[in-house]
Every structure is written in structure tokens, then in C-alpha cells.
Design a protein around this motif. Sequence first.
Motif, PDB file in Angstrom:
ATOM      1  N   SER A  97       0.774  -1.272  -0.099  1.00 47.74           N
ATOM      2  CA  SER A  97       0.035   0.073   0.122  1.00 47.74           C
ATOM      3  C   SER A  97       0.844   1.372   0.127  1.00 47.74           C
ATOM      4  CB  SER A  97      -1.098  -0.101   1.115  1.00 47.74           C
ATOM      5  OG  SER A  97      -0.054   0.088   2.322  1.00 47.74           O
ATOM      6  N   GLU A  98       0.396   2.248  -0.646  1.00 47.00           N
ATOM      7  CA  GLU A  98       1.097   3.643  -0.625  1.00 47.00           C
ATOM      8  C   GLU A  98       0.688   4.354   0.483  1.00 47.00           C
ATOM      9  OE1 GLU A  98       3.177   4.378  -3.442  1.00 47.00           O
ATOM     10  OE2 GLU A  98       2.637   1.977  -3.886  1.00 47.00           O
ATOM     11  N   THR A  99       1.912   5.147   0.874  1.00 44.67           N
ATOM     12  CA  THR A  99       1.689   6.014   1.942  1.00 44.67           C
ATOM     13  C   THR A  99       0.965   7.252   1.344  1.00 44.67           C
ATOM     14  OG1 THR A  99       4.030   6.597   1.614  1.00 44.67           O
ATOM     15  CG2 THR A  99       3.537   5.231   3.558  1.00 44.67           C
ATOM     16  N   VAL A 100       0.119   7.902   2.208  1.00 44.52           N
ATOM     17  CA  VAL A 100      -0.472   9.065   1.666  1.00 44.52           C
ATOM     18  C   VAL A 100       0.126  10.324   1.582  1.00 44.52           C
ATOM     19  CG1 VAL A 100      -2.812  10.189   1.997  1.00 44.52           C
ATOM     20  CG2 VAL A 100      -2.601   7.936   2.815  1.00 44.52           C
ATOM     21  N   ASP A 101       1.259  10.508   2.452  1.00 41.44           N
ATOM     22  CA  ASP A 101       1.993  11.832   2.624  1.00 41.44           C
ATOM     23  C   ASP A 101       2.989  12.316   1.592  1.00 41.44           C
ATOM     24  OD1 ASP A 101       4.099  10.068   5.220  1.00 41.44           O
ATOM     25  OD2 ASP A 101       4.077   9.981   3.021  1.00 41.44           O
ATOM     26  N   ASN A 102       3.097  11.360   0.434  1.00 37.42           N
ATOM     27  CA  ASN A 102       4.037  12.173  -0.634  1.00 37.42           C
ATOM     28  C   ASN A 102       2.995  12.676  -1.551  1.00 37.42           C
ATOM     29  OD1 ASN A 102       2.904   9.607  -1.210  1.00 37.42           O
ATOM     30  ND2 ASN A 102       4.537   9.078  -2.292  1.00 37.42           N
ATOM     31  N   GLN A 103       2.402  13.681  -1.159  1.00 38.67           N
ATOM     32  CA  GLN A 103       1.411  14.427  -1.738  1.00 38.67           C
ATOM     33  C   GLN A 103       1.999  15.277  -3.157  1.00 38.67           C
ATOM     34  OE1 GLN A 103      -1.857  14.537  -1.806  1.00 38.67           O
ATOM     35  NE2 GLN A 103      -2.158  13.299  -0.231  1.00 38.67           N
ATOM     36  N   GLY A 104       3.300  15.357  -3.196  1.00 41.30           N
ATOM     37  CA  GLY A 104       3.962  16.179  -4.087  1.00 41.30           C
ATOM     38  C   GLY A 104       3.977  15.339  -5.379  1.00 41.30           C
ATOM     39  N   VAL A 105       3.882  13.957  -5.307  1.00 40.36           N
ATOM     40  CA  VAL A 105       3.877  13.280  -6.818  1.00 40.36           C
ATOM     41  C   VAL A 105       2.465  13.240  -7.129  1.00 40.36           C
ATOM     42  CG1 VAL A 105       4.871  11.234  -7.597  1.00 40.36           C
ATOM     43  CG2 VAL A 105       5.629  11.899  -5.436  1.00 40.36           C
ATOM     44  N   GLN A 106       2.578  13.352  -8.629  1.00 44.23           N
ATOM     45  CA  GLN A 106       1.265  13.311  -9.075  1.00 44.23           C
ATOM     46  C   GLN A 106       0.939  12.183  -9.764  1.00 44.23           C
ATOM     47  OE1 GLN A 106      -0.974  15.615  -8.971  1.00 44.23           O
ATOM     48  NE2 GLN A 106       0.137  17.101  -7.912  1.00 44.23           N
ATOM     49  N   ALA A 107      -0.035  11.336  -9.399  1.00 43.45           N
ATOM     50  CA  ALA A 107      -0.457  10.187  -9.946  1.00 43.45           C
ATOM     51  C   ALA A 107      -0.713  10.239 -11.538  1.00 43.45           C
ATOM     52  CB  ALA A 107      -1.361   9.406  -9.237  1.00 43.45           C
ATOM     53  N   ASN A 120      -8.632  19.440 -17.502  1.00 35.52           N
ATOM     54  CA  ASN A 120      -7.330  19.584 -16.708  1.00 35.52           C
ATOM     55  C   ASN A 120      -7.753  19.011 -15.246  1.00 35.52           C
ATOM     56  OD1 ASN A 120      -5.457  21.367 -18.241  1.00 35.52           O
ATOM     57  ND2 ASN A 120      -7.117  22.581 -18.558  1.00 35.52           N
ATOM     58  N   LEU A 121      -6.795  17.902 -15.334  1.00 37.05           N
ATOM     59  CA  LEU A 121      -7.416  17.299 -13.872  1.00 37.05           C
ATOM     60  C   LEU A 121      -5.832  16.600 -13.246  1.00 37.05           C
ATOM     61  CD1 LEU A 121      -9.141  15.794 -11.921  1.00 37.05           C
ATOM     62  CD2 LEU A 121      -9.020  13.834 -13.573  1.00 37.05           C
ATOM     63  N   GLN A 122      -5.567  16.880 -11.962  1.00 39.10           N
ATOM     64  CA  GLN A 122      -4.732  16.411 -11.419  1.00 39.10           C
ATOM     65  C   GLN A 122      -4.869  15.379 -10.192  1.00 39.10           C
ATOM     66  OE1 GLN A 122      -1.750  19.556 -10.259  1.00 39.10           O
ATOM     67  NE2 GLN A 122      -1.070  19.361 -12.483  1.00 39.10           N
ATOM     68  N   VAL A 123      -4.417  14.138 -10.171  1.00 43.47           N
ATOM     69  CA  VAL A 123      -4.730  13.247  -8.921  1.00 43.47           C
ATOM     70  C   VAL A 123      -3.545  13.109  -8.232  1.00 43.47           C
ATOM     71  CG1 VAL A 123      -5.623  11.170  -8.517  1.00 43.47           C
ATOM     72  CG2 VAL A 123      -6.578  12.157 -10.436  1.00 43.47           C
ATOM     73  N   ALA A 124      -3.531  13.513  -6.934  1.00 42.88           N
ATOM     74  CA  ALA A 124      -2.097  13.174  -6.396  1.00 42.88           C
ATOM     75  C   ALA A 124      -2.120  11.618  -5.872  1.00 42.88           C
ATOM     76  CB  ALA A 124      -2.035  14.002  -5.076  1.00 42.88           C
ATOM     77  N   ASP A 125      -0.673  11.309  -5.697  1.00 48.49           N
ATOM     78  CA  ASP A 125      -0.494  10.015  -5.239  1.00 48.49           C
ATOM     79  C   ASP A 125      -1.224   9.620  -3.800  1.00 48.49           C
ATOM     80  OD1 ASP A 125       0.617   7.452  -5.150  1.00 48.49           O
ATOM     81  OD2 ASP A 125       2.569   8.031  -4.851  1.00 48.49           O
ATOM     82  N   GLY A 126      -1.964   8.805  -3.704  1.00 49.24           N
ATOM     83  CA  GLY A 126      -2.826   8.249  -2.826  1.00 49.24           C
ATOM     84  C   GLY A 126      -4.319   9.069  -2.510  1.00 49.24           C
ATOM     85  N   GLU A 127      -4.294   9.792  -3.550  1.00 48.64           N
ATOM     86  CA  GLU A 127      -5.682  10.465  -3.496  1.00 48.64           C
ATOM     87  C   GLU A 127      -6.786   9.646  -3.912  1.00 48.64           C
ATOM     88  OE1 GLU A 127      -7.388  15.106  -4.776  1.00 48.64           O
ATOM     89  OE2 GLU A 127      -5.712  14.254  -5.923  1.00 48.64           O
TER      90      GLU A 127
END
Lengths: 253, 359
Positions: free
Chosen positions: A2-12, A32-39
Motif C-alpha cells: 500500500s502507498e503512503t498518503v503523505d507524498n502528496q507532491g507526486v502526481q499520479a 485539466n485534472l491532477q490526481v495526487a498519489d494516494g488521493e
Amino acid sequence: MSETVDNQGVQAVTMTNVNKWFDDFHVLKDINLQVADGEKVVVCGPSGSGKSTLIRCICKLEDHQKGTINVLGTELNDKVANIDEIRREVGMVFQQFNLFPHMTVLENCTLALTLVRKKSRKEAEAIAMQFLEKVRIPEQSVKYPGELSGGQQQRVAIARSLCMNPKILLFDEPTSALDPEMISEVLDVMVTLAEEGMTMVCVTHEMGFARRVADRVIFMDEGEIVEQNTPQEFFDNPTNERTQLFLSQILQH
Amino acid sequence: MTDTTYHLPPQISFSQKLKNSLFATPFDFFLTLICAALFALLLYWFIDWAFISSIWRAEDEPLCKEASGACWSVIDARHRIIFFGLFPFEEHWRSTVACVVMIATIVASCVPWFWTAIRLSALWLIGFSIFYILMHGGVFGLSVITPERWGGLALTIFIFAAVSIIGMPLSIVLALGRRSKLPVIAKLFGLFIDFFRSLPLLTILFTAAVITPFVLPGWLQGDKLYRVIFGFALFFAAYQAENIRAGLQAIPLGQDEAGLTLGLKYWHRVSRIQLPQAFRNSLPSIVNQFVITFKETSIVTIVGFFEILASGSAAFGTGKWTVHYIEVYVFIGAIYFIFVFSLSRYGAYLERKLRVGHV
């Protein structure tokens, strides 16, 4: 796993000015859509608004004609290597489950593990059983999909995607084809996944689910993203009148 | 759970069912009686003709004029021609063993255990090699017998097996080609299929046997038998490709999409997801095509091969046997029936087997 939620800087997922047409019909307009890692993102909207097309573009089941899509740092274009790379990391769950009817539940789960991940049969079966347990259906592993209820089939489909250890899971109306009493068993599994930090993009009209797990709700209409907000704000203070109309329609009953 | 009463549907006995469907009204009673009587009469005539009033041994042939039944003496005397055609008499054992080997190969490839690419190819490679060595000779001290002298049942089975083995993979390629996303490929394969479907089989065989030698360079021609088999296989493949394509069309699009999102390559999606479902979808028509092909092998007579039907005509073609053509045709009919009936029973078995787990 499972991924950790705290690396919000990375865009999935990053979609920039994405446009798509079916012949003359403009299905996606400057998305235009950005989904962050763990979002966890829930996409809703009236039928024909392009929400399914949007997530189908993310795993290249549909081609977009303009704009760029970037998934986990890989540009989604016509390069086979890139498409393969992205499909390796992105899983998809369909409205109609799309289980392979001629294979048992276990074979459905191990097929890609052996052919794509090159696992031995034993390893693959161990992994598959682990995820079938996770969706609470291990006792059905020797049955064929046709022998299961809709809710069970959808949980198998989720397990099948999980076997590939995806970083992002896309859900295309996963409960829309289910009888009402089976919806919650599928949503429960999805909630568990969300709590474990899986990056999720869900097209769904299950507003209870959206409230409970979504970080963000996106409303689409006529191929555009009309409004996006946290579930709290989205449901309690929708700003756009099309959103208000849609919400009043689906929350009426 | 304990005091649950189970309500079973009312049981209808067999005699009751029979009564309901056959003797419900006086008119039904009358019809049933008439049909049963007719059927019994026909059955009696046939059994009397074939088994009771019939003559069996070759040397009893003179009795045939008096007898009201069948004269099976012709089969006793001439069965070697029917089974072996022009194959040299003292080498008939080779043709017999070859036939048995080929039938065993066909039967074995119907067993699910053999259904992997490696096992199936190994089986057929061995089966065909033994058949060829036995029939053709030239090694292990066996005298050479060229294909012009092959005949009878061995030739029929050989043509059928060879056409199926070349035609089946080809038909899969054609069906997939016609469904290609590239318009040029799809059109080309479509044209190829429609071309061979639009020609009568006779024309194709005639072209393969007689005309190609004028066109092809010598080293490419091969034996006439192989040219005919190849032409036949193209014809078979064109039809079978359309059967398979029908099966492919019936698969929901989502199946392929599920394969795509799991990262499966084209060949894996085709071999593991699409083809197994396509075969199941169009199994009845696929089996049907095999049945038709088995019977159509008799057409090769036209280009000068003595398959079983032509050998049969030769069997009653001389002297005292000419009057007994009915017996010969009934005998050959029975042989065809055994093969075709086995094929269709096998098809029915496959349908039952594959139905397990179907949505």
C-alpha cells in the motif's frame, strides 16, 4: 504494497487540456485534472457527460486527440513501451465486471500474473488467494464467474486487478450493474482499499461512498469539469447551478 | 431450518408423459398407431433384407439370385478394394496399420489432455510421420508406393486429416486477419476468404490438380495429391474462418478491454481470452464444417483419386458383382455414418463440457 498518503507532491495522474471526439461529438473538452498519489477522487455527472471516457483515457482504452496525459511520470502517447508501462501500474474495474467466463475465479486472477508478471503457477496462486481473501471470497476460488452473484463477481474483478499490484485503481461505475442488496459488499471492499492509501479514481453515483472516502468530488457535464471540491463543500454548498440540479435529482429519493 | 417444508413440483410418471404426448385424443391415438405401424414395417423390411434373408459369404454368391435379402458376398469378396483401392495387395497390412494410426491420432486429439500446443503438434507430427512412412515406404525396407496408388478408406481419412490439420490453423489466422484494426489487412483477408468461398470446391480441386502444374515451377508443384489437399484446405479454411469470426463477434468488447488493462499482449488476449470463447460460441458450426468436409472428400474422385466411394464403385464394377451395387453403397454409407456420427456425438459432448461455467 500500500502507498503512503503523505507524498502528496507526486502526481499520479496529470491531464492537461485533454480533448476527445467521437467522430464529430466532442466528448471531452479541455480537461485539466491532477490526481495526487494516494488521493481518492470521485467523478460524477449525468449520463453522457464523458466521465467514463475520462477514466478510460487514463489507461488508453480510449485515445485522446488533443492535450497530454501523464501517468506516474510516464507520458501516455502512442509509444507501445509507454502504454505497457502505464497499464502495468493502473488497474481498472468495470461496470460489467468483465471476468473471463471460461476460467475459474482463481484462473481469472492468476492469468496475468503468470503471463505478464511471469510468476510461477504456485506463486501466482498464492498471490491470488491472498487478494481473494482480502475481498472476502476465497471459498469461491474454484467456481466459474457464472456461478457467482453480481456482487461476488465484482469483488473477484477487484481482486483480479489487485493481483497486478497497481499503483492507481480506476473504477467505472462499479456498482451500477448490481442489485441493491449487493452494492454494500463491493463498497466495503473499496472503502478498505481507500483506507489503505490506494490512489483511486471512481466514477460512481454512490454519494455515501463519496462522502466517506473521497478527498475530492468532481462533477462533469457535457464533457467539461464543471465543479470540483471536497465532499463536504460539494454536497453542502454546490456553487454551479448544473451541479445543484444534478444533486437535487439524485438525492431526491 | 428444521421445520422447513419443501414443495416439490408434482411428479409425472413416464407412462403419464407418454400418454399426454402420444395418446391424448382419439386423433392422436390414431396418428401414433399409424406412424408406429409404418416404422415397424420399415424396420422389419430392413432387418429381413440385411440380416435374415441375406447371403454373407463370397462363395455363396450363386445363392444370391434366389435370396430375397442382401447379397453381402460382394463385401466379403471385394472389401479389400473398398478399403485399399489400388494399393498393392501384399502391402495391404501397411494401409490397415496406417489407417488405425491415423484414426487413433484423431481420437487422441479429441482428448482434452492433448489440448496444449506442444502435445497436439507432437501427436500429429508422430501420427502423420507413421502414416506417411507406412503408406509411402522407401525406408525400413518398405517398398515405395506413390500417392497415385493410395486409395480407399486410407485415402479418405488421410485427405480429411490433412485438410483439417492445415485448414484449422489457417482458418484462425484468416479470422483474426479479417478482424484486424488495420483496414488494409482486414480488406485483404476478407477478399481472400470471400474469393475461396465464392468458388465451387470442384473448381478449386480441378485448378490444383490440373492447372497449377502449368503455372508453378517444378520444384514447387509437389505431388498432385498434396496440391489437391492444399486447395481443399484453403476452401475449408475460408469457411471455417467465417465460423470462428462469428464466434469472435459474439464476445463482449469488455473481455478484450479487461485483458488490455491487465497488461496482456495481443497474442495472449487472443489465445487465452478470445479464441476459447469463440470456439465455444460457434462450436456447432465448427463441428458441422468438419462433418461436411469429411463427406466432401468424395469429390476428389473427379481429379482421379480412388477414395472410398470411388473404390466402392470399382468393387462392384466387374462381372458378376455389377448387380450388387446397393449392398456396396449401404456398406460405404455405414462407414460414413460411423465417422460422421462419432464426430457429431463428440461435438455434443464438447458442447456439454464447455457449457460448465458459462454465464
